[in-house]
Motif scaffolding. Structure first.
Motif, PDB file in Angstrom:
ATOM      1  N   MET A 284       0.686  -1.144   0.016  1.00 23.23           N
ATOM      2  CA  MET A 284       0.041   0.049  -0.120  1.00 23.23           C
ATOM      3  C   MET A 284       0.727   1.348   0.188  1.00 23.23           C
ATOM      4  N   ILE A 285       1.854   1.233   0.972  1.00 26.06           N
ATOM      5  CA  ILE A 285       2.841   2.460   0.824  1.00 26.06           C
ATOM      6  C   ILE A 285       3.694   2.623  -0.459  1.00 26.06           C
ATOM      7  N   SER A 286       4.023   1.539  -0.785  1.00 21.86           N
ATOM      8  CA  SER A 286       4.813   1.671  -2.215  1.00 21.86           C
ATOM      9  C   SER A 286       4.018   2.236  -3.449  1.00 21.86           C
ATOM     10  N   VAL A 287       2.691   2.280  -3.235  1.00 22.29           N
ATOM     11  CA  VAL A 287       1.858   2.914  -4.192  1.00 22.29           C
ATOM     12  C   VAL A 287       2.164   4.339  -4.372  1.00 22.29           C
ATOM     13  N   VAL A 288       2.574   4.996  -3.545  1.00 19.29           N
ATOM     14  CA  VAL A 288       2.844   6.472  -3.563  1.00 19.29           C
ATOM     15  C   VAL A 288       3.779   6.678  -4.874  1.00 19.29           C
ATOM     16  N   GLY A 289       4.598   6.155  -5.019  1.00 22.48           N
ATOM     17  CA  GLY A 289       5.448   6.291  -6.578  1.00 22.48           C
ATOM     18  C   GLY A 289       4.955   5.974  -7.769  1.00 22.48           C
ATOM     19  N   ARG A 290       3.938   4.804  -7.799  1.00 24.72           N
ATOM     20  CA  ARG A 290       3.623   3.974  -8.784  1.00 24.72           C
ATOM     21  C   ARG A 290       2.674   4.844  -9.997  1.00 24.72           C
TER      22      ARG A 290
END
Length: 736
Positions: free
Chosen positions: A92-98
C-alpha cells in the motif's frame, strides 16, 4: 507460500496461485502496452490504459487484503498475521510512487487492501485490535496525501521540463533567425554561444564546434575565408578587446574596404559578455553619400556654400598672425545665352567642364566652391601681397578662358571676376564675399573677360547694406516689427483653428522689406534670437485677446533651438499675458535642427512638458525628416507645399501625400497641409482626408491682425447663426 508451509492452510496456497496469475496477467498487459505507438495516443486511449493498470492493482490489493483478513479472523497465527499485514502495508505504501502517484490507483489499492484488513481487526472481537483498525486510518490518509504530493511534484516537474524545452527551442529558433549576429563569451573570452547569422557572416561551417574556442581564433576562420582583410585583423582585435574588457559598449569595426560591422556589448559580470553585431555597410555608404550630398554640389562635385564656409573657417583658424587672405567670385560671361540657345543640359555640362579646370588648378592652394548658377567662389588662404594675388587671378582667368567642346559644339568662354584681400586678423568671410561681389559687378560694368580688385569706391552698396543692418537692429530693439497672420482652417473652410505669426518690416524710407532679405541678415548679424523674442512677445500679447479656441504659431530659428534661454522667454511671455500654453504653437524646420540635435531635443521636450504644441514645418523637404518624427516631442506635422503643388494631376504626388499623412497619424500627430491654393487641390485633400488643418492662399494670405480678427469674428458669427438655425429646425421637428 511461506505462511502455507508454516500453518498448512490451503487458503494461502490458493492465494499464492491467484497472486501469481494476477502478476503474470499484468505483465502481459504491460508488454502489450509497450508495443503501442504512444506518440499517436489521444487522451481517451491514455485513460483507457490507466484504468486497465488500476484494475490489475485493485485485484492484487484485494487478494492481499483478503489474506490479511483471513489471518486475523480464521488462522489467528502470529506469523501469518505479521507476514500478511506487513506485505500488504508495504504494498500500500509503495503505491505512492507508482504510475506517477495516480490518485485513482492509490484510492483503489487503499480501499481494496485496507478494508478487508480493518474488517479482520474488528471481527477479531478484541478491543485492542479494534483500536488498531482505527489507528490505521491516519496511515491510510497520510499515504493518500503523500501520493497526491508526489503526483503534483512529478507533474509539475514534467511540465516544467517540457516548458523549458519549448522555451529553449523557441530561444534557439529566435537566436538563429535574428537579423543580428551574436557571440556569447564566458569570463575567459571563450565562445559559449554563436548563432547562425554569426557563422554565416564569417563563413564558418556549421559543422565546426565553436564552443570553448577563443573568439579571436574563431575570427581567424573568417580571415582565411576572405571575410576579414588580414591587414585589419590587429585593429579588429583591438576593438574587440575594448568591448570585452568593458572599456567600450559600442564600436564600429571596419573589416575591409566596403564592409563595416557595428558591435554592441552587454556585460554579464564575471560570467562574460554578449557581443551583438550587424552589418552596417549599406548604412555607412549611405551616410557617406548623404554627407557628400550635404557638402558638395551635385552638378560639379565642388564644395557647396555651407561646406565652403566650414572649410574656410577651419583654414582661417589655423592662419599665422599677419597672414593675408583673399576671396574671389567668378562669373561666366553671357552664360544665360548658352542656356537659352543650347538648353540647360548643355549649360550644366559647361559648368562641370569649368569646375574640372578649376579643380585641376587648386592643388590645395585655394578652396573652390560653386554657390549656385554660374557663380564660383575661390578662397585663397595665404596671399603674400597684391602682386601674388594678381598673378594667381590672372592665371585662373587665363586657364578658364578658352574653348570648350559641349555636345559637339565648340564654345568660346570668358569669365569675369571680383576679388577682395584683407589681413586674416578681423576678417569676416561674409564681408569679403560682399566686397568681391561688388568688385565682380564693377568688372562686368567696365568690361567683361577680366577681374577687378575691390576698392573703397565700390563701397556704396556695402554701406547701404551696413545701414540696413543698423536699421534692422534698431527696429528689433524698438519692437517696431509688425506681425501678419496667415490663418489655419479646418478642412471644411468654415472654421479657423489658429494662425501662423509672420514678422514684417516696413522700413521708414525703403518701404516694405522682404523677409527673404532681412531674416538672413538677422541670422548673419546674430540677432535672429532677438527677432524671435519680439515675435513671441507680440504674438502672445495679441493671441490673448482672441477667442479662447484660437491658437497662434511662431517659428523658431536654429539659434533659438541651441540656447535654453528661449524656454524662459516663452514662459515669461505666457505668464505676462496670461496665455494658456496650449494656445501657443512652435514651428521648427529641419535646418534648425541639424546644428545641435541633442540640445534642440532637450529644449523642445521641456517646452512640450509646459503644454506647448510642437510642429515640424516644411516636412518632407529634408533627407532625414522621418527620423525626427521619432526623436522629437512633436504634436503636428506641417506638410510642405511641394506635396500639394501637382496633387490634382500627378497620381504619384497624391499617393505620396496620403502615405505621409498616414505615417503621421499612425504616430498620433496632427497634420497641417500648407500651400493649398486652388479649389481642385482642396477637394482632393478633403476627399482623401489628408488634413486636419489647411493653410494656404485659398483660405487666406498673411494679413494684419485687424483683418485676421475681423475674419475670425465673421466666421464665428456665421457658425453661431448656423447653430441657431439648426437648433430652431430641431425644435420645430420636436414640436411636430
Amino acid at each position: 507460500m511461506a505462511v502455507y508451509m508454516r500453518i498448512d492452510d490451503p487458503f494461502y496456497l490458493y492465494a499464492a496461485f491467484a497472486l501469481f496469475i494476477i502478476w503474470n496477467g499484468r505483465n502481459l498487459d504491460m508488454m502489450a502496452f509497450d508495443r503501442l505507438d504512444k506518440s499517436k495516443f489521444r487522451l481517451a486511449e491514455t485513460l483507457h490504459w490507466e484504468k486497465r493498470y488500476v484494475a490489475g492493482s485493485l485485484v492484487a490489493a484485494f487478494v492481499l487484503g483478503t489474506v490479511c483478513g483471513h489471518a486475523l479472523v480464521v488462522a489467528q497465527d502470529p506469523f501469518a498475521e505479521l507476514v500478511t499485514v506487513s506485505v500488504t502495508l508495504a504494498t500500500m505504501i509503495s503505491v505512492v510512487g507508482r504510475n506517477f502517484g495516480s490518485r485513482l490507483n492509490v484510492d483503489m489499492i487503499i480501499l481494496a487492501a485496507c478494508l478487508p484488513m480493518m474488517a479482520g481487526l474488528v471481527m477479531a472481537r478484541d478491543p485492542y485490535m479494534a483500536l488498531m483498525a482505527v489507528l490505521l486510518l491516519p496511515l491510510f490518509l497520510t499515504t493518500r496525501s503523500m501520493a497526491n504530493g508526489v503526483r503534483d511534484f512529478l507533474f509539475n516537474a514534467v511540465t516544467a521540463e517540457r516548458k523549458a524545452s519549448e522555451i529553449a527551442d523557441r530561444f534557439d529558433t529566435a537566436l538563429n533567425n535574428m537579423s543580428h549576429g551574436l557571440f556569447m563569451l564566458d569570463g575567459d573570452g571563450r565562445i559559449e554561444v554563436a548563432n547562425r547569422k554569426a557563422r554565416e557572416f564569417f563563413n564558418i561551417d556549421a559543422h565546426i564546434d565553436l564552443s570553448g574556442r577563443n573568439l579571436k581564433a574563431a575570427l581567424r576562420l573568417g580571415t582565411r575565408n576572405g571575410v576579414i582583410a588580414r591587414e585589419n585583423f590587429a585593429q579588429i582585435n583591438e576593438h574587440l578587446d575594448r568591448l570585452i574588457s568593458g572599456k567600450e559598449d559600442r564600436s564600429l569595426i571596419r573589416l575591409d574596404k566596403n564592409c563595416w560591422l557595428e558591435f554592441s556589448a552587454r556585460h554579464r559580470g564575471e560570467k562574460g559578455v554578449v557581443l551583438i553585431f550587424e552589418d552596417v555597410s549599406v548604412r555607412i555608404q549611405s551616410e557617406k553619400r548623404i554627407l557628400h550630398m550635404a557638402r558638395f554640389d551635385t552638378l560639379t562635385d565642388l564644395p557647396n556654400r555651407s561646406w565652403f564656409k566650414d572649410v574656410v573657417a577651419s583654414k582661417m583658424s589655423k592662419a599665422r598672425p599677419g597672414q593675408k587672405l583673399a576671396l574671389a567670385v567668378l562669373d561666366i560671361d553671357d552664360f544665360k545665352h548658352v542656356n537659352d540657345t543650347m538648353g540647360h543640359v548643355s549649360g550644366d555640362k559647361l559648368l562641370s567642364a569649368i569646375a574640372n579646370r578649376l579643380r585641376s588648378l587648386s592643388r590645395q592652394k585655394f578652396v573652390i566652391s560653386r554657390f549656385g548658377g554660374d557663380e564660383f567662389v575661390l578662397f585663397l588662404p595665404d596671399v603674400e601681397d597684391l602682386s601674388d594675388l594678381n598673378r594667381t587671378m590672372d592665371h585662373v582667368i587665363d586657364t578658364l578662358r578658352g574653348t570648350y567642346m559641349i555636345d559637339g559644339h565648340k564654345l568660346f568662354i570668358s569669365l569675369s571676376g571680383g576679388a577682395s584681400m584683407a589681413p586674416v586678423a578681423g576678417a569676416q568671410i561674409e564681408d569679403l564675399h560682399i566686397q568681391a561681389d561688388l568688385a565682380l559687378y564693377e568688372a562686368k560694368r567696365r568690361d567683361k573677360n577680366r577681374w577687378t580688385l575691390f576698392e573703397d569706391s565700390m563701397n556704396q552698396h556695402y554701406t547701404e547694406r551696413q545701414r540696413m543692418k543698423s536699421d534692422l537692429r534698431e527696429a528689433i530693439r524698438a519692437n517696431s516689427m509688425d506681425l501678419f497672420y496667415q490663418p489655419m482652417f479646418h478642412p471644411e473652410g468654415k472654421r479657423i483653428a489658429g494662425a501662423e505669426a509672420l514678422s514684417r518690416w516696413n522700413h521708414p524710407e525703403l518701404g516694405p522689406i522682404s523677409p527673404a532679405v532681412y531674416i538672413p541678415l538677422a541670422e548673419e548679424m546674430g540677432i535672429i534670437g532677438d527677432l524671435t523674442r519680439c515675435v513671441i512677445e507680440k504674438a502672445a500679447k495679441e493671441c490673448a485677446t482672441w477667442p479662447d479656441n484660437l491658437f497662434v504659431s511662431v517659428n523658431l530659428s536654429a539659434f533659438d533651438l541651441g540656447d535654453r534661454a528661449i524656454i524662459s522667454v516663452i514662459s515669461d511671455a505666457l505668464d505676462r499675458h496670461n496665455l494658456a500654453p496650449e494656445r501657443l504653437q512652435l514651428e521648427i524646420t529641419e535646418s534648425g535642427l541639424m546644428n545641435d540635435l541633442d540640445t534642440a531635443r532637450v529644449i523642445l521636450t521641456e517646452l512640450r512638458a509646459m503644454g506647448l504644441s510642437i510642429a515640424i514645418d516644411d516636412f518632407g523637404t529634408g533627407y532625414s525628416s522621418l527620423s525626427y518624427l521619432d526623436m522629437l516631442p512633436l504634436n503636428k506635422v506641417k506638410i510642405d507645399r511641394s506635396f500639394v503643388r501637382n496633387v490634382t494631376t500627378d497620381a504619384r504626388k497624391l499617393k505620396l501625400l496620403r502615405g505621409v499623412v498616414h505615417l503621421a497619424r499612425e504616430l498620433g500627430l496632427e497634420v497641417v497641409v500648407e500651400g493649398v491654393e486652388t479649389d481642385a487641390q482642396l477637394v482632393m485633400i478633403r476627399e482623401n482626408d489628408c488634413a486636419d488643418l489647411i493653410q494656404g492662399f485659398i483660405f487666406g494670405t498673411p494679413m494684419p491682425k485687424g483683418a485676421f480678427i475681423e475674419l475670425a469674428t465673421k466666421l464665428s458669427k456665421q457658425q453661431a447663426a448656423a447653430r441657431d438655425v439648426l437648433h430652431l429646425s430641431n425644435s420645430a421637428k420636436s414640436l411636430r
